[in-house]
Design a protein around this motif. Structure first.
Motif, PDB file in Angstrom:
ATOM      1  N   PHE A   1       1.079  -1.282  -0.258  1.00 59.31           N
ATOM      2  CA  PHE A   1      -0.053   0.024  -0.033  1.00 59.31           C
ATOM      3  C   PHE A   1       0.804   1.142   0.184  1.00 59.31           C
ATOM      4  N   GLN A   2       2.054   1.340   1.131  1.00 53.83           N
ATOM      5  CA  GLN A   2       3.197   2.629   0.389  1.00 53.83           C
ATOM      6  C   GLN A   2       3.212   2.457  -0.754  1.00 53.83           C
ATOM      7  N   VAL A   3       4.486   1.464  -0.677  1.00 54.58           N
ATOM      8  CA  VAL A   3       4.465   1.449  -2.549  1.00 54.58           C
ATOM      9  C   VAL A   3       3.532   1.822  -3.318  1.00 54.58           C
ATOM     10  N   ALA A   4       2.291   1.914  -3.200  1.00 57.34           N
ATOM     11  CA  ALA A   4       1.709   1.866  -3.803  1.00 57.34           C
ATOM     12  C   ALA A   4       1.562   3.706  -4.888  1.00 57.34           C
ATOM     13  N   VAL A   5       1.484   4.276  -3.172  1.00 58.69           N
ATOM     14  CA  VAL A   5       1.162   5.083  -3.129  1.00 58.69           C
ATOM     15  C   VAL A   5       1.976   6.322  -3.959  1.00 58.69           C
ATOM     16  N   ASN A   6       3.207   6.263  -3.022  1.00 61.89           N
ATOM     17  CA  ASN A   6       4.141   6.742  -3.754  1.00 61.89           C
ATOM     18  C   ASN A   6       4.639   6.800  -4.486  1.00 61.89           C
ATOM     19  N   ARG A   7       4.234   5.475  -5.849  1.00 57.12           N
ATOM     20  CA  ARG A   7       4.559   5.530  -6.650  1.00 57.12           C
ATOM     21  C   ARG A   7       3.866   6.340  -7.532  1.00 57.12           C
ATOM     22  N   LEU A   8       2.176   6.232  -6.835  1.00 60.29           N
ATOM     23  CA  LEU A   8       1.512   6.932  -7.365  1.00 60.29           C
ATOM     24  C   LEU A   8       1.494   9.591  -7.291  1.00 60.29           C
ATOM     25  N   LEU A   9       2.450   9.303  -6.077  1.00 58.82           N
ATOM     26  CA  LEU A   9       2.728  10.317  -5.775  1.00 58.82           C
ATOM     27  C   LEU A   9       3.529  11.220  -6.818  1.00 58.82           C
ATOM     28  N   THR A  10       4.802   9.963  -6.904  1.00 59.29           N
ATOM     29  CA  THR A  10       5.905  10.376  -7.752  1.00 59.29           C
ATOM     30  C   THR A  10       5.863  10.386  -9.168  1.00 59.29           C
ATOM     31  N   GLU A  11       5.281   9.026  -9.505  1.00 59.39           N
ATOM     32  CA  GLU A  11       4.912   9.338 -10.884  1.00 59.39           C
ATOM     33  C   GLU A  11       3.584   9.962 -12.260  1.00 59.39           C
ATOM     34  N   VAL A  12       2.347  10.207 -11.211  1.00 56.88           N
ATOM     35  CA  VAL A  12       1.569  11.069 -12.282  1.00 56.88           C
ATOM     36  C   VAL A  12       0.788  11.895 -11.155  1.00 56.88           C
ATOM     37  N   ASN A  13       1.104  12.931  -9.570  1.00 54.70           N
ATOM     38  CA  ASN A  13       1.322  13.349  -9.088  1.00 54.70           C
ATOM     39  C   ASN A  13       0.119  13.872  -9.224  1.00 54.70           C
ATOM     40  N   PRO A  14      -0.930  13.305  -8.623  1.00 51.62           N
ATOM     41  CA  PRO A  14      -2.342  13.914  -9.319  1.00 51.62           C
ATOM     42  C   PRO A  14      -2.935  15.055  -8.097  1.00 51.62           C
ATOM     43  N   ASP A  15      -3.432  15.811  -8.423  1.00 47.31           N
ATOM     44  CA  ASP A  15      -4.079  16.366  -7.283  1.00 47.31           C
ATOM     45  C   ASP A  15      -5.024  16.210  -6.790  1.00 47.31           C
ATOM     46  N   ARG A  16      -5.639  15.190  -6.926  1.00 41.87           N
ATOM     47  CA  ARG A  16      -6.009  14.169  -6.096  1.00 41.87           C
ATOM     48  C   ARG A  16      -6.111  12.701  -6.278  1.00 41.87           C
ATOM     49  N   LEU A  17      -5.928  12.000  -5.242  1.00 40.88           N
ATOM     50  CA  LEU A  17      -5.442  10.794  -4.903  1.00 40.88           C
ATOM     51  C   LEU A  17      -7.062  10.429  -3.872  1.00 40.88           C
ATOM     52  N   LEU A  18      -7.876   9.228  -4.739  1.00 34.03           N
ATOM     53  CA  LEU A  18      -9.168   8.224  -4.359  1.00 34.03           C
ATOM     54  C   LEU A  18      -7.817   7.033  -3.721  1.00 34.03           C
ATOM     55  N   ILE A  19      -8.518   7.338  -2.512  1.00 36.73           N
ATOM     56  CA  ILE A  19      -8.140   5.604  -2.228  1.00 36.73           C
ATOM     57  C   ILE A  19      -9.512   4.535  -1.924  1.00 36.73           C
ATOM     58  N   GLU A  20      -9.872   3.697  -2.579  1.00 36.54           N
ATOM     59  CA  GLU A  20     -10.565   2.492  -2.405  1.00 36.54           C
ATOM     60  C   GLU A  20     -10.456   1.631  -1.259  1.00 36.54           C
ATOM     61  N   PRO A  21     -10.332   1.401  -0.082  1.00 39.12           N
ATOM     62  CA  PRO A  21     -10.476  -0.326   0.266  1.00 39.12           C
ATOM     63  C   PRO A  21     -11.010  -1.612   0.029  1.00 39.12           C
ATOM     64  N   THR A  22     -11.230  -2.606   0.293  1.00 36.48           N
ATOM     65  CA  THR A  22     -12.283  -3.808   0.705  1.00 36.48           C
ATOM     66  C   THR A  22     -12.574  -3.172   1.697  1.00 36.48           C
ATOM     67  N   GLY A  23     -14.039  -4.299   1.618  1.00 39.57           N
ATOM     68  CA  GLY A  23     -15.049  -3.706   2.387  1.00 39.57           C
ATOM     69  C   GLY A  23     -14.343  -4.411   4.082  1.00 39.57           C
ATOM     70  N   LEU A  24     -13.070  -5.123   3.638  1.00 39.39           N
ATOM     71  CA  LEU A  24     -13.428  -6.449   4.874  1.00 39.39           C
ATOM     72  C   LEU A  24     -12.040  -5.278   5.262  1.00 39.39           C
ATOM     73  N   GLY A  25     -11.491  -3.985   5.331  1.00 41.23           N
ATOM     74  CA  GLY A  25     -10.639  -3.474   5.501  1.00 41.23           C
ATOM     75  C   GLY A  25     -10.936  -2.309   6.680  1.00 41.23           C
ATOM     76  N   HIS A  26     -10.235  -2.587   7.422  1.00 43.87           N
ATOM     77  CA  HIS A  26     -10.636  -1.627   8.627  1.00 43.87           C
ATOM     78  C   HIS A  26      -9.745  -0.090   8.286  1.00 43.87           C
ATOM     79  N   PRO A  27     -10.731   0.898   8.664  1.00 47.15           N
ATOM     80  CA  PRO A  27     -10.483   1.984   8.449  1.00 47.15           C
ATOM     81  C   PRO A  27      -9.424   2.967   9.222  1.00 47.15           C
ATOM     82  N   LYS A  28      -9.341   2.237  10.597  1.00 47.28           N
ATOM     83  CA  LYS A  28      -8.655   3.468  11.581  1.00 47.28           C
ATOM     84  C   LYS A  28      -6.940   2.675  10.717  1.00 47.28           C
ATOM     85  N   ARG A  29      -6.587   1.960  10.395  1.00 49.08           N
ATOM     86  CA  ARG A  29      -5.168   1.134  10.699  1.00 49.08           C
ATOM     87  C   ARG A  29      -4.654   1.842   8.605  1.00 49.08           C
TER      88      ARG A  29
END
Length: 305
Positions: A51-79
């Protein structure tokens, strides 16, 4: 949401899926979005580093104005939120409101209302939306309203919708840092169980993963595979599963198949790299399903490419 993107903004999507075969990523990519996938578990457990690697790559390679994160329904949001609030991400990301969609029909089912992920996804959300209200009765809608009203701090927005229609303005709402998880220690050690090679009879075609009592199997078909639309529709509609998500090349074109609670929707989509399917259920007849899917193939889809 993606259809409402301002023309002068660059958006990226990080999508996490319970299964190992990425379906949502293929769907989003077909819509023209910039997508990265983290498959094979939830973002907050064993998938933390990817997850951290994927976010880093998006920020570095794409440099988006907005990043939408859509986790699995089994993911715990606090973490997930803890990772976004810590270290390097804290200096480069402005984390805004969390949006949670709820099927109000589930509020009468203790399997959901007593589940720590379900409870905390609602508790930590700033925007709480009752989706599928066209399928819910009056009692379910009233239960949703009471559930929403009982949350403290109060939700920034409480809304009702159908077909996941959301307001793009909600993305700019401020996140309320006073929201607290009811189960803050959830997923501290993770609950993802990946199979070893001996578990799978055909590990090249069939991938499986188990978590929180759910089992997911999926496969990516060879690029040239083409499926008979009528036979495929009949087969998928007969399967007993918690969830079916698939993208298929058929003799009638490319389609997204999406089934939950026994209701299947089929919508056309753009060309994808491969046909693929992910099934979440408690049954274990995956080899039979795979054989049945292969029997749905026809000679060629070349005229559709």
């Amino acid at each position: 949401m993606l259809k409402q993107k301002p023309a002068d903004e660059k958006w990226a999507v990080l999508v996490n899926e319970f299964g190992q075969v990425g379906i949502d990523g293929a769907i989003f990519a077909a819509s023209g979005a910039i997508v990265r996938e983290v498959a094979g578990g939830c973002l907050c457990c064993a998938m933390g580093l990817p997850f951290q690697v994927a976010v880093n790559r998006l920020l570095t390679e794409v440099n988006p104005d907005r990043l939408l994160i859509e986790p699995t329904g089994l993911g715990h949001p606090k973490r997930v939120l803890d990772m976004l609030d810590g270290g390097y991400f804290r200096t480069v990301l402005d984390v805004r409101a969390s949006i949670c969609l709820v099927d109000p029909r589930k509020l009468g089912d203790s399997r959901y209302t007593s589940h720590e992920n379900f409870v905390d996804q609602i508790a930590l959300s700033d925007v709480l939306v009752a989706n599928k209200t066209d399928l819910a009765d009056k009692n379910a809608i009233e239960s949703f309203k009471r559930w929403a009203e009982g949350n403290r701090p109060r939700k920034t927005v409480v809304a009702q919708t159908v077909q996941g229609q959301l307001e793009v303005a909600w993305l700019n709402l401020t996140r309320n840092l006073e929201r607290r998880a009811s189960f803050p220690d959830a997923h501290q050690t993770g609950s993802i169980h990946l199979p070893d090679e001996t578990t799978l009879k055909n590990k090249d075609q069939l991938k499986s993963i188990t978590a929180d009592g759910y089992q997911s199997y999926g496969t990516v078909f060879p690029e040239h595979n083409c499926f008979d639309y009528e036979h495929l529709q009949e087969l998928l509609s007969q399967l007993e599963a918690e969830r079916i998500k698939a993208v298929f090349a058929t003799n009638k074109g490319w389609f997204i198949f999406n089934a939950v609670d026994g209701v299947m929707t089929i919508v056309p989509c753009k060309l994808s790299a491969n046909s693929r399917i992910e099934i979440i259920a408690t049954q274990n007849n995956w080899q039979d399903i795979l054989l049945a899917l292969n029997r749905c193939t026809v000679s060629s889809c070349s005229d559709l490419n």
